[in-house]
Design a protein around this motif. Structure first.
Motif, PDB file in Angstrom:
ATOM      1  N   MET A 136       0.834  -1.170   0.000  1.00  0.00           N
ATOM      2  CA  MET A 136       0.000   0.000   0.000  1.00  0.00           C
ATOM      3  C   MET A 136       0.883   1.240   0.000  1.00  0.00           C
ATOM      4  SD  MET A 136      -2.814   1.091   2.822  1.00  0.00           S
ATOM      5  CE  MET A 136      -2.919   2.813   3.174  1.00  0.00           C
ATOM      6  N   HIS A 137       0.526   2.201  -0.819  1.00  0.00           N
ATOM      7  CA  HIS A 137       1.223   3.471  -0.871  1.00  0.00           C
ATOM      8  C   HIS A 137       0.287   4.569  -0.393  1.00  0.00           C
ATOM      9  CE1 HIS A 137       3.730   1.117  -3.576  1.00  0.00           C
ATOM     10  NE2 HIS A 137       4.691   1.996  -3.350  1.00  0.00           N
ATOM     11  N   SER A 138       0.835   5.521   0.317  1.00  0.00           N
ATOM     12  CA  SER A 138       0.050   6.657   0.794  1.00  0.00           C
ATOM     13  C   SER A 138       0.807   7.927   0.428  1.00  0.00           C
ATOM     14  CB  SER A 138      -0.158   6.550   2.304  1.00  0.00           C
ATOM     15  OG  SER A 138      -0.887   7.658   2.763  1.00  0.00           O
ATOM     16  N   TYR A 139       0.465   8.476  -0.717  1.00  0.00           N
ATOM     17  CA  TYR A 139       1.140   9.673  -1.205  1.00  0.00           C
ATOM     18  C   TYR A 139       0.488  10.924  -0.637  1.00  0.00           C
ATOM     19  CZ  TYR A 139       3.172   6.641  -4.766  1.00  0.00           C
ATOM     20  OH  TYR A 139       3.836   5.646  -5.410  1.00  0.00           O
ATOM     21  N   THR A 140       1.322  11.909  -0.278  1.00  0.00           N
ATOM     22  CA  THR A 140       0.784  13.216   0.074  1.00  0.00           C
ATOM     23  C   THR A 140       0.473  13.946  -1.228  1.00  0.00           C
ATOM     24  OG1 THR A 140       2.946  14.279   0.102  1.00  0.00           O
ATOM     25  CG2 THR A 140       2.178  13.306   2.186  1.00  0.00           C
ATOM     26  N   ARG A 141      -0.255  15.044  -1.143  1.00  0.00           N
ATOM     27  CA  ARG A 141      -0.565  15.793  -2.361  1.00  0.00           C
ATOM     28  C   ARG A 141       0.703  16.292  -3.047  1.00  0.00           C
ATOM     29  NH1 ARG A 141      -5.733  19.524  -0.690  1.00  0.00           N
ATOM     30  NH2 ARG A 141      -7.262  17.849  -0.773  1.00  0.00           N
ATOM     31  N   ALA A 142       1.628  16.790  -2.246  1.00  0.00           N
ATOM     32  CA  ALA A 142       2.880  17.296  -2.810  1.00  0.00           C
ATOM     33  C   ALA A 142       3.657  16.169  -3.500  1.00  0.00           C
ATOM     34  CB  ALA A 142       3.732  17.941  -1.724  1.00  0.00           C
ATOM     35  N   GLU A 143       3.687  15.004  -2.875  1.00  0.00           N
ATOM     36  CA  GLU A 143       4.380  13.869  -3.479  1.00  0.00           C
ATOM     37  C   GLU A 143       3.711  13.451  -4.781  1.00  0.00           C
ATOM     38  OE1 GLU A 143       6.269  11.543   0.375  1.00  0.00           O
ATOM     39  OE2 GLU A 143       4.262  11.014  -0.320  1.00  0.00           O
ATOM     40  N   SER A 144       2.393  13.458  -4.808  1.00  0.00           N
ATOM     41  CA  SER A 144       1.677  13.087  -6.035  1.00  0.00           C
ATOM     42  C   SER A 144       2.000  14.050  -7.160  1.00  0.00           C
ATOM     43  CB  SER A 144       0.173  13.073  -5.786  1.00  0.00           C
ATOM     44  OG  SER A 144      -0.175  12.041  -4.910  1.00  0.00           O
ATOM     45  N   ARG A 145       1.974  15.339  -6.842  1.00  0.00           N
ATOM     46  CA  ARG A 145       2.303  16.339  -7.876  1.00  0.00           C
ATOM     47  C   ARG A 145       3.731  16.168  -8.369  1.00  0.00           C
ATOM     48  NH1 ARG A 145      -0.389  19.804  -4.345  1.00  0.00           N
ATOM     49  NH2 ARG A 145       1.609  20.535  -3.553  1.00  0.00           N
ATOM     50  N   GLU A 146       4.668  16.035  -7.445  1.00  0.00           N
ATOM     51  CA  GLU A 146       6.073  15.907  -7.807  1.00  0.00           C
ATOM     52  C   GLU A 146       6.316  14.628  -8.606  1.00  0.00           C
ATOM     53  OE1 GLU A 146      10.056  16.905  -8.169  1.00  0.00           O
ATOM     54  OE2 GLU A 146       8.357  18.120  -7.510  1.00  0.00           O
ATOM     55  N   ARG A 147       5.690  13.530  -8.180  1.00  0.00           N
ATOM     56  CA  ARG A 147       5.860  12.266  -8.890  1.00  0.00           C
ATOM     57  C   ARG A 147       5.301  12.369 -10.300  1.00  0.00           C
ATOM     58  NH1 ARG A 147       4.179   7.289 -10.186  1.00  0.00           N
ATOM     59  NH2 ARG A 147       5.459   5.529  -9.583  1.00  0.00           N
TER      60      ARG A 147
ATOM     61  N   ILE B 256      10.390   8.855  -3.612  1.00  0.00           N
ATOM     62  CA  ILE B 256       9.006   9.213  -3.283  1.00  0.00           C
ATOM     63  C   ILE B 256       8.183   7.953  -3.047  1.00  0.00           C
ATOM     64  CG2 ILE B 256       6.890  10.216  -4.227  1.00  0.00           C
ATOM     65  CD1 ILE B 256       8.673  12.310  -5.633  1.00  0.00           C
ATOM     66  N   ASP B 257       8.357   6.950  -3.912  1.00  0.00           N
ATOM     67  CA  ASP B 257       7.619   5.692  -3.763  1.00  0.00           C
ATOM     68  C   ASP B 257       7.959   4.988  -2.452  1.00  0.00           C
ATOM     69  OD1 ASP B 257       6.336   6.055  -6.167  1.00  0.00           O
ATOM     70  OD2 ASP B 257       7.636   4.680  -7.291  1.00  0.00           O
ATOM     71  N   GLN B 258       9.229   5.017  -2.082  1.00  0.00           N
ATOM     72  CA  GLN B 258       9.650   4.365  -0.847  1.00  0.00           C
ATOM     73  C   GLN B 258       9.035   5.059   0.369  1.00  0.00           C
ATOM     74  OE1 GLN B 258      13.865   4.308  -0.183  1.00  0.00           O
ATOM     75  NE2 GLN B 258      13.721   2.946   1.574  1.00  0.00           N
ATOM     76  N   ALA B 259       9.035   6.387   0.390  1.00  0.00           N
ATOM     77  CA  ALA B 259       8.436   7.114   1.515  1.00  0.00           C
ATOM     78  C   ALA B 259       6.940   6.831   1.602  1.00  0.00           C
ATOM     79  CB  ALA B 259       8.688   8.614   1.360  1.00  0.00           C
ATOM     80  N   ALA B 260       6.274   6.788   0.451  1.00  0.00           N
ATOM     81  CA  ALA B 260       4.831   6.518   0.431  1.00  0.00           C
ATOM     82  C   ALA B 260       4.546   5.085   0.877  1.00  0.00           C
ATOM     83  CB  ALA B 260       4.273   6.774  -0.958  1.00  0.00           C
ATOM     84  N   ALA B 261       5.399   4.152   0.507  1.00  0.00           N
ATOM     85  CA  ALA B 261       5.207   2.755   0.913  1.00  0.00           C
ATOM     86  C   ALA B 261       5.373   2.607   2.424  1.00  0.00           C
ATOM     87  CB  ALA B 261       6.190   1.857   0.179  1.00  0.00           C
ATOM     88  N   GLU B 262       6.363   3.275   2.996  1.00  0.00           N
ATOM     89  CA  GLU B 262       6.555   3.219   4.444  1.00  0.00           C
ATOM     90  C   GLU B 262       5.355   3.811   5.173  1.00  0.00           C
ATOM     91  OE1 GLU B 262      10.233   5.237   5.161  1.00  0.00           O
ATOM     92  OE2 GLU B 262      11.435   3.648   4.238  1.00  0.00           O
ATOM     93  N   ARG B 263       4.876   4.950   4.693  1.00  0.00           N
ATOM     94  CA  ARG B 263       3.714   5.595   5.297  1.00  0.00           C
ATOM     95  C   ARG B 263       2.483   4.688   5.157  1.00  0.00           C
ATOM     96  NH1 ARG B 263       3.369   9.556   2.151  1.00  0.00           N
ATOM     97  NH2 ARG B 263       5.169  10.638   2.990  1.00  0.00           N
TER      98      ARG B 263
ATOM     99  N   ALA C  63       2.422   1.428   4.925  1.00  0.00           N
ATOM    100  CA  ALA C  63       2.546   0.269   5.815  1.00  0.00           C
ATOM    101  C   ALA C  63       2.151   0.636   7.243  1.00  0.00           C
ATOM    102  CB  ALA C  63       3.969  -0.270   5.783  1.00  0.00           C
ATOM    103  N   LEU C  64       2.555   1.820   7.690  1.00  0.00           N
ATOM    104  CA  LEU C  64       2.175   2.272   9.026  1.00  0.00           C
ATOM    105  C   LEU C  64       0.660   2.452   9.137  1.00  0.00           C
ATOM    106  CD1 LEU C  64       4.978   4.896   9.762  1.00  0.00           C
ATOM    107  CD2 LEU C  64       4.699   2.653  10.808  1.00  0.00           C
ATOM    108  N   GLU C  65       0.063   3.045   8.106  1.00  0.00           N
ATOM    109  CA  GLU C  65      -1.381   3.251   8.122  1.00  0.00           C
ATOM    110  C   GLU C  65      -2.132   1.921   8.092  1.00  0.00           C
ATOM    111  OE1 GLU C  65      -2.423   5.929   4.964  1.00  0.00           O
ATOM    112  OE2 GLU C  65      -1.210   7.553   5.810  1.00  0.00           O
ATOM    113  N   LEU C  66      -1.635   0.968   7.329  1.00  0.00           N
ATOM    114  CA  LEU C  66      -2.275  -0.352   7.269  1.00  0.00           C
ATOM    115  C   LEU C  66      -2.187  -1.060   8.621  1.00  0.00           C
ATOM    116  CD1 LEU C  66      -3.744  -2.356   5.462  1.00  0.00           C
ATOM    117  CD2 LEU C  66      -1.516  -3.292   4.833  1.00  0.00           C
ATOM    118  N   ALA C  67      -1.043  -0.958   9.266  1.00  0.00           N
ATOM    119  CA  ALA C  67      -0.891  -1.564  10.593  1.00  0.00           C
ATOM    120  C   ALA C  67      -1.866  -0.927  11.587  1.00  0.00           C
ATOM    121  CB  ALA C  67       0.540  -1.406  11.093  1.00  0.00           C
ATOM    122  N   ALA C  68      -2.037   0.390  11.502  1.00  0.00           N
ATOM    123  CA  ALA C  68      -2.986   1.072  12.383  1.00  0.00           C
ATOM    124  C   ALA C  68      -4.416   0.610  12.107  1.00  0.00           C
ATOM    125  CB  ALA C  68      -2.869   2.580  12.212  1.00  0.00           C
TER     126      ALA C  68
END
Length: 107
Positions: free
Chosen positions: A1-12, A39-46, A48-53
């Motif tokens: 699961m990836h969780s991109y911020t708006r800024a990350e989505s725009r930049e990507r 960017i993909d790695q940061a979104a994947a880490e985020r 994973a944390l959200e999925l665990a929560a």
């Protein structure tokens, strides 16, 4: 699961378009690929944390439902309607948690 911020989505998106144009010219800059991977790695880490929560929320909702069922079964006749409503609310929370987990795992 990836969780991109708006800024990350725009930049990507910008980097992807830039890389696409470069690939048409057959001279892709490795820096563009590295930035997209970062960017993909940061979104994947985020993600994973959200999925665990979400899994924790689902487990807590299931425990609450089990407790509500036990209270309903042991409640005196006068308290049964209130206990039944509490159980129904707990079941609804479990359904919402299940849907959230399934949605997160799919996308």
């Amino acid at each position: 699961m990836h969780s991109y911020t708006r800024a990350e989505s725009r930049e990507r998106g910008k980097l992807f378009r830039k890389g696409f144009r470069q690939s048409l010219a057959d001279c892709v800059d490795p820096d563009v690929r590295r930035k997209i991977e970062r960017i993909d790695q940061a979104a994947a880490e985020r993600g994973a944390l959200e999925l665990a929560a979400l899994h924790e929320v689902r487990a807590k909702a299931r425990q609450d439902l089990a407790a509500a069922k036990a209270v309903e079964r042991t409640a005196p006749r006068a308290d049964k309607p209130a206990a039944r409503e509490a159980r129904k609310r707990a079941e609804q929370r479990v359904r919402l948690a299940e849907r959230a987990v399934q949605k997160a795992e799919r996308g």
